[in-house]
Each structure stands twice: as C-alpha cells, then as structure tokens.
Design a protein around this motif. Structure first.
Motif, mmCIF file in Angstrom:
data_model
loop_
_atom_site.group_PDB
_atom_site.id
_atom_site.type_symbol
_atom_site.label_atom_id
_atom_site.label_comp_id
_atom_site.label_asym_id
_atom_site.label_seq_id
_atom_site.Cartn_x
_atom_site.Cartn_y
_atom_site.Cartn_z
ATOM 1 N N GLU A 165 67.442 51.165 -39.515
ATOM 2 C CA GLU A 165 66.953 49.792 -39.391
ATOM 3 C C GLU A 165 65.603 49.804 -38.681
ATOM 4 N N GLU A 166 64.640 49.072 -39.218
ATOM 5 C CA GLU A 166 63.310 49.027 -38.634
ATOM 6 C C GLU A 166 63.291 48.048 -37.460
ATOM 7 N N VAL A 167 62.751 48.503 -36.329
ATOM 8 C CA VAL A 167 62.685 47.670 -35.129
ATOM 9 C C VAL A 167 61.307 47.822 -34.493
ATOM 10 N N ASP A 168 60.977 46.886 -33.618
ATOM 11 C CA ASP A 168 59.695 46.955 -32.921
ATOM 12 C C ASP A 168 59.675 48.069 -31.883
ATOM 13 N N VAL A 169 60.801 48.277 -31.200
ATOM 14 C CA VAL A 169 60.879 49.315 -30.183
ATOM 15 C C VAL A 169 62.330 49.736 -30.019
ATOM 16 N N ALA A 170 62.541 51.028 -29.781
ATOM 17 C CA ALA A 170 63.850 51.548 -29.395
ATOM 18 C C ALA A 170 63.781 51.822 -27.896
ATOM 19 N N LEU A 171 64.620 51.135 -27.135
ATOM 20 C CA LEU A 171 64.498 51.113 -25.681
ATOM 21 C C LEU A 171 65.766 51.631 -25.016
ATOM 22 N N VAL A 172 65.615 52.686 -24.205
ATOM 23 C CA VAL A 172 66.714 53.236 -23.422
ATOM 24 C C VAL A 172 66.571 52.752 -21.982
ATOM 25 N N LEU A 222 61.879 36.535 -22.433
ATOM 26 C CA LEU A 222 62.234 37.817 -23.031
ATOM 27 C C LEU A 222 62.786 37.628 -24.440
ATOM 28 N N GLN A 223 63.623 36.632 -24.620
ATOM 29 C CA GLN A 223 64.163 36.367 -25.950
ATOM 30 C C GLN A 223 63.055 36.000 -26.934
ATOM 31 N N ASP A 224 62.089 35.230 -26.468
ATOM 32 C CA ASP A 224 60.956 34.876 -27.326
ATOM 33 C C ASP A 224 60.137 36.113 -27.683
ATOM 34 N N ALA A 225 59.949 37.007 -26.711
ATOM 35 C CA ALA A 225 59.173 38.224 -26.968
ATOM 36 C C ALA A 225 59.836 39.071 -28.043
ATOM 37 N N ILE A 226 61.157 39.100 -28.051
ATOM 38 C CA ILE A 226 61.876 39.892 -29.055
ATOM 39 C C ILE A 226 61.678 39.304 -30.450
ATOM 40 N N VAL A 227 61.970 38.014 -30.613
ATOM 41 C CA VAL A 227 61.933 37.424 -31.958
ATOM 42 C C VAL A 227 60.504 37.221 -32.465
ATOM 43 N N ASN A 228 59.522 37.206 -31.565
ATOM 44 C CA ASN A 228 58.131 37.030 -31.983
ATOM 45 C C ASN A 228 57.402 38.342 -32.221
ATOM 46 N N GLY A 229 58.117 39.450 -32.130
ATOM 47 C CA GLY A 229 57.508 40.735 -32.431
ATOM 48 C C GLY A 229 57.172 40.852 -33.902
ATOM 49 N N ALA A 230 56.460 41.916 -34.269
ATOM 50 C CA ALA A 230 56.047 42.094 -35.665
ATOM 51 C C ALA A 230 57.250 42.133 -36.603
ATOM 52 N N ILE A 231 58.331 42.743 -36.155
ATOM 53 C CA ILE A 231 59.552 42.825 -36.957
ATOM 54 C C ILE A 231 60.585 41.813 -36.492
ATOM 55 N N GLY A 232 60.570 41.492 -35.208
ATOM 56 C CA GLY A 232 61.474 40.474 -34.681
ATOM 57 C C GLY A 232 62.812 40.999 -34.234
ATOM 58 N N LYS A 233 62.879 42.309 -33.952
ATOM 59 C CA LYS A 233 64.129 42.865 -33.456
ATOM 60 C C LYS A 233 63.845 44.151 -32.679
ATOM 61 N N ASP A 253 68.208 40.762 -32.331
ATOM 62 C CA ASP A 253 67.282 40.089 -33.249
ATOM 63 C C ASP A 253 67.307 38.578 -33.108
ATOM 64 N N SER A 254 67.898 38.080 -32.021
ATOM 65 C CA SER A 254 67.985 36.631 -31.826
ATOM 66 C C SER A 254 68.304 36.350 -30.367
ATOM 67 N N PRO A 255 68.059 35.136 -29.901
ATOM 68 C CA PRO A 255 68.472 34.781 -28.547
ATOM 69 C C PRO A 255 69.972 34.968 -28.328
ATOM 70 N N GLN A 300 69.351 60.150 -31.725
ATOM 71 C CA GLN A 300 70.570 59.786 -32.450
ATOM 72 C C GLN A 300 70.520 58.361 -32.993
ATOM 73 N N ALA A 301 69.599 57.560 -32.524
ATOM 74 C CA ALA A 301 69.540 56.156 -32.943
ATOM 75 C C ALA A 301 69.177 56.060 -34.421
ATOM 76 N N ASN A 302 69.908 55.247 -35.132
ATOM 77 C CA ASN A 302 69.668 55.081 -36.563
ATOM 78 C C ASN A 302 68.671 53.943 -36.799
ATOM 79 N N VAL A 303 67.448 54.149 -36.266
ATOM 80 C CA VAL A 303 66.405 53.142 -36.393
ATOM 81 C C VAL A 303 65.087 53.813 -36.732
ATOM 82 N N THR A 304 64.170 53.018 -37.244
ATOM 83 C CA THR A 304 62.802 53.452 -37.505
ATOM 84 C C THR A 304 61.877 52.608 -36.646
ATOM 85 N N THR A 305 61.012 53.256 -35.879
ATOM 86 C CA THR A 305 60.105 52.525 -34.990
ATOM 87 C C THR A 305 58.923 53.408 -34.627
ATOM 88 N N LEU A 306 57.816 52.765 -34.309
ATOM 89 C CA LEU A 306 56.648 53.494 -33.828
ATOM 90 C C LEU A 306 56.685 53.677 -32.318
#
Length: 269
Positions: free
Chosen positions: A33-40, A70-81, A105-107, A143-149
């Motif tokens: 799944e494509e996300v804006d950031v993978a955060l540990v 913070l919730q706004d920052a998440i959904v307003n990202g380029a991908i929104g998640k 991906d949502s509040p 191990q995360a099943n995501v795609t991110t820069l």
C-alpha cells in the motif's frame, strides 16, 4: 450401511484432495500500500523512567493522534495516509510491539490508533539499548507491506545507550538504507547515577540521522503533549523547523560511548 457410505465418501474426498493439493496455489499476498511515510515509534520504558513519566510519555502520543492538526496533516498529505507502528523498549533483549503496523487514512483511524494505545498495558525493563531499538525499527520497516519514499524511526528516551552494540553502528546502518531517525530525549531530572549530562546533545551527535533529522528535548512535564505532536507533525508533513523547537543547550560534541563507559564505571568493571 450409512457408516459404510460415510467411510467411502470420506475416502473419496481424501483421494481428491491428495490429487488436488500438489497443484493448489497459496493465496497471493496483498500488494504493498502506498503511503506518505512509514513511521516507527520506539518508546523507552526502562526503569530510569518512573511511572508518572511513562504515563505522560504514552499520553503524549495518544493526545497527538487525537488532535485535529495531526489528523489534518495525515489526510492532507500527497497520498493522504501513513503507516505507523508503536513499540516499547529497554535493554537489548527487551522489546515489545504494542501496536503492529496500521494504516491511518482518516481522523477516525487516527483516533482508533490513539484508543488502542490507551488500552494497552505498559511494560518496564532493565538497561537502555537505543541500538537495539534502532535495529528493531529497521526490521519492522523492512517487513512493512507499504511503498513510500520516507521511512522514519522515532526514538524517545531518557538515557544514553548502555546495552547492546554501539548506537552509532546501528544509526549508520539505518542511515545507509535511507532511513531517517529523529529523537525525543526526556530530560526532566538532573543527571543521576547512570545518566549523562546534555542528553539532547548526545541524541543530536549519536542517535539521529538523515536529511532534516532533528531532536526535540522535553525538559518539563507540561511539554510532553506539545513536543510529541510537534515531532509527529514534522515527520508526517515533512515540515520545516518551527520556533517551538528547542535547540541543544550545550555546544561541545557528545561522547557516543558515554553510556557504556558510565555503566562499566558504576558497576565496577
């Protein structure tokens, strides 16, 4: 008669399964799944943190994910998640994943993540292995099943590395893989028996890495929520530094083996 028929039907089914099984294909794993950031989020729960500090630390993350900015920052990202995981650590062999990878991906999803953190028990352990926390963070990201820069490990704690391999070795290996590390040093007390002075400088010189890596020290209990939210906003939105970010107080470089050396001295080795 019925028992005989049941036995024949069971045998027939077994034969059919035996012939079909070699050709059966395992179900395909879901695509990344494509996300804006993978955060540990890697959170110190060593015994140097008292119960009040542990509660404040956990609450800082809970309130941050509940907050509208913070919730706004998440959904307003380029991908929104985003993808996020939260684990607690102490010594090199004490690590516990409180919340596995979750897509937010949502509040509502952010609030649910906060609620899950609020319901989970907090564990405590001996020693302080920042290197072990970084190594587990790298493993979780791989191990995360995501795609991110952007892949980020967020370390919060109140002491220097004194267990496991040198923190700079773990930091450099993570940095070589394009993983950023940011720090939230907790500096509520005077440096004690196993502590070092100027933990913020230690984090800056020995722990964080990557383009735009930063340290936000917490020097008062009232700063937990604001500092944690500010840190997460910067990581999620890749935002520039703000005036609320406090700079390290000391200017002399840190000794990155200070924690190990102090532990040996205190233990008489």
């Amino acid at each position: 008669m019925r028992r005989w028929l049941y036995g024949v039907s069971t045998l027939a089914a077994a034969v059919l399964w035996a012939h079909a099984a070699p050709n059966a294909q395992p179900s395909a794993a879901p695509p990344p799944e494509e996300v804006d950031v993978a955060l540990v989020l890697a959170v110190d729960v060593s015994y140097s943190m008292d119960l009040d500090e542990l509660a404040l630390q956990r609450n800082g993350y809970i309130e941050a994910f509940r907050s509208k900015p913070l919730q706004d920052a998440i959904v307003n990202g380029a991908i929104g998640k985003i993808a996020v995981t939260y684990f607690e650590w102490a010594g090199g062999h004490f690590q516990y994943v409180v919340r596995p990878w979750k897509i937010i991906d949502s509040p509502a999803a952010a609030t649910a993540f906060a609620e899950e953190l609020g319901e989970a028990p907090t564990r405590r352990g001996r020693r302080t292995s920042i290197s072990g926390a970084i190594d587990l963070g790298v493993q979780l990201l791989e191990q995360a099943n995501v795609t991110t820069l952007r892949r980020v490990i967020d370390i919060s704690g109140d002491g220097a590395n004194n267990d496991g391999r040198p923190v700079t070795a773990a930091r450099d290996e993570a940095g070589a893989k394009g993983i950023a590390i940011n720090g939230l040093p907790v500096m509520l007390k005077q440096a004690g028996y196993f502590d070092i002075d100027n933990l913020d400088v230690y984090y800056k010189d020995c722990v964080v890495t990557g383009i735009g890596a930063f340290v936000i020290p917490i020097r008062d209990k009232s700063q937990f929520v604001e500092a944690t939210r500010t840190k997460l906003l910067r990581e999620i939105a890749a935002a520039p530094a703000e005036a609320t970010i406090q700079k390290a107080q000391a200017t002399d470089p840190a000794t990155c083996l200070a924690g190990e050396r102090q532990w040996r001295e205190r233990m008489g080795n």
